[in-house]
Enzyme design. Structure first.
Site, PDB file in Angstrom:
ATOM      1  N   ALA A 193       0.864  -1.185   0.000  1.00  0.00           N
ATOM      2  CA  ALA A 193       0.000   0.000   0.000  1.00  0.00           C
ATOM      3  C   ALA A 193       0.894   1.227   0.000  1.00  0.00           C
ATOM      4  O   ALA A 193       1.949   1.234   0.645  1.00  0.00           O
ATOM      5  CB  ALA A 193      -0.924   0.007   1.215  1.00  0.00           C
ATOM      6  N   LYS A 229       5.852   0.160   8.011  1.00  0.00           N
ATOM      7  CA  LYS A 229       5.447   1.431   7.393  1.00  0.00           C
ATOM      8  C   LYS A 229       6.668   2.337   7.302  1.00  0.00           C
ATOM      9  O   LYS A 229       7.353   2.568   8.303  1.00  0.00           O
ATOM     10  CB  LYS A 229       4.348   2.087   8.227  1.00  0.00           C
ATOM     11  N   ALA A 287       0.645   5.606   0.217  1.00  0.00           N
ATOM     12  CA  ALA A 287      -0.159   6.817   0.392  1.00  0.00           C
ATOM     13  C   ALA A 287       0.748   8.036   0.277  1.00  0.00           C
ATOM     14  O   ALA A 287       1.924   7.928  -0.095  1.00  0.00           O
ATOM     15  CB  ALA A 287      -0.881   6.782   1.739  1.00  0.00           C
ATOM     16  N   SER A 288       0.213   9.202   0.611  1.00  0.00           N
ATOM     17  CA  SER A 288       0.975  10.442   0.406  1.00  0.00           C
ATOM     18  C   SER A 288       2.124  10.589   1.384  1.00  0.00           C
ATOM     19  O   SER A 288       3.145  11.184   1.060  1.00  0.00           O
ATOM     20  CB  SER A 288       0.042  11.649   0.524  1.00  0.00           C
ATOM     21  N   ALA A 321       3.474   7.818   3.468  1.00  0.00           N
ATOM     22  CA  ALA A 321       4.305   6.624   3.659  1.00  0.00           C
ATOM     23  C   ALA A 321       3.758   5.469   2.836  1.00  0.00           C
ATOM     24  O   ALA A 321       2.684   5.571   2.224  1.00  0.00           O
ATOM     25  CB  ALA A 321       4.333   6.246   5.147  1.00  0.00           C
ATOM     26  N   GLN A 322       4.515   4.375   2.824  1.00  0.00           N
ATOM     27  CA  GLN A 322       4.031   3.141   2.208  1.00  0.00           C
ATOM     28  C   GLN A 322       4.292   1.977   3.155  1.00  0.00           C
ATOM     29  O   GLN A 322       5.113   2.067   4.070  1.00  0.00           O
ATOM     30  CB  GLN A 322       4.681   2.900   0.855  1.00  0.00           C
ATOM     31  N   VAL A 323       3.573   0.855   2.921  1.00  0.00           N
ATOM     32  CA  VAL A 323       3.604  -0.285   3.841  1.00  0.00           C
ATOM     33  C   VAL A 323       4.133  -1.513   3.116  1.00  0.00           C
ATOM     34  O   VAL A 323       3.768  -1.786   1.966  1.00  0.00           O
ATOM     35  CB  VAL A 323       2.198  -0.559   4.410  1.00  0.00           C
ATOM     36  N   ASP A 336      -9.488   8.783  11.092  1.00  0.00           N
ATOM     37  CA  ASP A 336      -9.456   8.388   9.678  1.00  0.00           C
ATOM     38  C   ASP A 336     -10.019   6.974   9.539  1.00  0.00           C
ATOM     39  O   ASP A 336      -9.409   6.102   8.909  1.00  0.00           O
ATOM     40  CB  ASP A 336      -8.016   8.464   9.162  1.00  0.00           C
TER      41      ASP A 336
END
Length: 520
Positions: A128, A149, A130-131, A133-135, A284
């Site tokens: 995954a 992460k 996102a703006s 970080a990534q996992v 969120d």
């Protein structure tokens, strides 16, 4: 170059917004100065019509991570962008292309002091992105599956630059538009900046997970991941891997035969417990951040954005929601005045009338159509009519409630929001306003008084010394408070606790009276 840099970058933003035809229509800009309306009219001339319905969200996605975050934040501010645009921005997806796997490995070595191959038996490509970080999925040397992460490299510098542009624009807006000053765009930008600052340090997210884990330890049907502290640093966060079905995958949830009605209740009741009981909630909670594990429990991930409410705000929220359930509009109005959210010069009866105008059309609908989020949205929309200052923390809560209510209704289209919420609200109100709540409040007050008394001997000694000092100053030719003296007194005062400061102010008044009696 700072001023011209802001202007150049904001001009590019205006160009992208214009190409997407993302500026508001003329009827929504009547309060703007003539020059601003003229600029928006010119922007319409270069607008294109080929970007679909999500004009604003599409423009922000093109502008990059900082503007995606800005859009998500503005989704919490329908008072600024309007309800329709806020609804559009709530659908803004926080997804970007992943960065290189080799870079991710470099970030691990930089933060943890060892390479990924030394720490993990396996380390996957990103699952995954996102703006922020990534996992990645990984397996530790002792065989445990974990989620890693990793912050995007260079993201802090990018956000710092863009946030400086946001502040520049917010200050300009406040300077040229009197109606916008009430909405406090500079304060709103500061709230966004603080939120992003916390997200940039993954140790803060780890601490949020740990705090919430303690809060929900005994909650039915809800849990959070476990933090792997030895494998966590400022730019790397490691938790246990959540094996479950995302709530965004309805087909998979149904195939597993899960009780979706119970899961919908758990979503709402968990959120209300966190917000009202704990004053600390996941801000969120969209379906992509919620999973159903093997036991059917709800598991939340991604704790980068958290909300906090003070005890006063929690009581305020519980009472207004419960008051609307009971249609006690006079009580709801009084709660607003008691909290200080409505200026005292306003008429409580007129405010209660406005609340009735909001509540009755909603309450007369079938139970499964009653929306608590819509109620709060309309409630915050009356702020301008009664000179109420914007409460950013409540707007974040309202935005989150819109999201969790949407998740609950996705799971159960006939979901009864009030039936699900009422037990949590009633239990907390009875606890806080009932006999045990009064005893608890008295105990807190007694503890504060006890702390004051423990400092009393020290304060009396200081008062006696100050009396002699003032008398000596008077005998030497009068009291002189130059700049150094006042700064020294201010520094001394800052060392005291709040209770001590109250006593010190009273003591200072007495000492001045004594000194004046010595002089005259």
């Amino acid at each position: 170059m700072g001023f011209f840099g802001h202007v150049f970058r904001l001009a590019r933003v205006g160009w992208v917004l214009a190409r997407h035809d993302a500026f508001p229509p003329p009827e929504d800009t009547a309060a703007l100065p003539w020059s601003a309306r003229c600029g928006l009219h010119l922007a319409k001339l270069v607008a294109t019509k080929s970007h679909g319905n999500g004009k604003l969200s599409g423009a922000l996605a093109e502008l990059g991570p900082s503007y995606v975050k800005l859009g998500q934040f503005l989704a919490t501010r329908p008072d600024i962008v309007g309800p329709a645009r806020a609804e559009e921005l709530r659908k803004l997806q926080d997804r970007l292309p992943p960065f290189d796997l080799g870079v991710a490995r470099q970030m691990i070595r930089l933060n943890l002091g060892r390479g990924a191959d030394e720490i993990f038996a396996s380390f996957s490509p990103p699952v995954a992105a996102a703006s922020i970080a990534q996992v990645h999925r990984a397996t530790t040397r002792d065989g445990r599956d974990v989620a890693v992460k990793i912050l995007r490299p260079g993201i802090e510098q990018r956000f710092a630059r863009d946030l400086s542009d946001f502040f520049f624009a917010a200050r300009l807006i406040e300077r040229v538009s009197a109606p916008m000053r009430r909405l406090r765009p500079v304060d709103a930008t500061e709230t966004l900046a603080q939120s992003v600052k916390l997200e940039m340090d993954l140790r803060m997210e780890a601490a949020a997970i740990k705090e919430m884990a303690g809060n929900v330890a005994d909650d039915p049907g809800f849990r959070v991941p476990k933090v792997e502290w030895p494998l966590t640093a400022r730019q790397v966060l490691t938790t246990d891997w959540i094996e479950g079905t995302p709530l965004s995958d309805m087909a998979a949830l149904q195939a597993r035969g899960l009780d979706l009605n119970r899961l919908a209740d758990t979503v709402i009741q968990s959120f209300l417990r966190h917000a009202i009981r704990d004053g600390f909630f996941h801000a969120d909670m969209h379906q992509g951040n919620l999973f159903a594990d093997a036991q059917g429990n709800l598991v939340a991930v991604d704790f980068g954005i958290m909300g906090r409410l003070t005890p006063k705000e929690r009581l305020f929220l519980a009472e207004i929601l419960y008051g609307f359930i009971r249609r006690d509009y006079a009580r709801v109005a009084q709660v607003h005045f008691d909290a200080g959210y409505v200026p005292q010069h306003q008429d409580p009866a007129v405010f209660a009338q406005a609340l009735r105008a909001i509540g009755e059309p909603i309450m007369d609908r079938p139970a499964h159509e009653i929306s608590m989020a819509r109620l709060l949205t309309q409630l915050f929309e009356v702020t301008g009519q009664f000179d109420m200052a914007t409460q950013p923390q409540l707007l974040l809560l309202q935005k989150t409630m819109v999201v969790v209510e949407g998740v609950a209704r996705m799971l159960n289209p006939h979901f009864n929001m009030w039936n699900s919420s009422e037990p949590v609200l009633r239990e907390w109100i009875e606890k806080k306003l009932g006999p045990w709540g009064q005893i608890e409040g008295a105990a807190v007050g007694a503890a504060s008084l006890g702390r004051l008394f423990t400092t009393l001997p020290e304060m009396l000694v200081e008062a006696q010394a100050a009396t002699h000092m003032l008398a000596d100053m008077a005998n030497a030719g009068g009291i002189k408070l130059d700049r150094e003296t006042t700064e020294a007194l201010a520094a001394a005062q800052a060392r005291h606790s709040r209770a001590g400061r109250y006593a010190l102010v009273a003591g200072a008044a007495a000492l001045i009276a004594i000194a004046l009696s010595l002089i005259f």
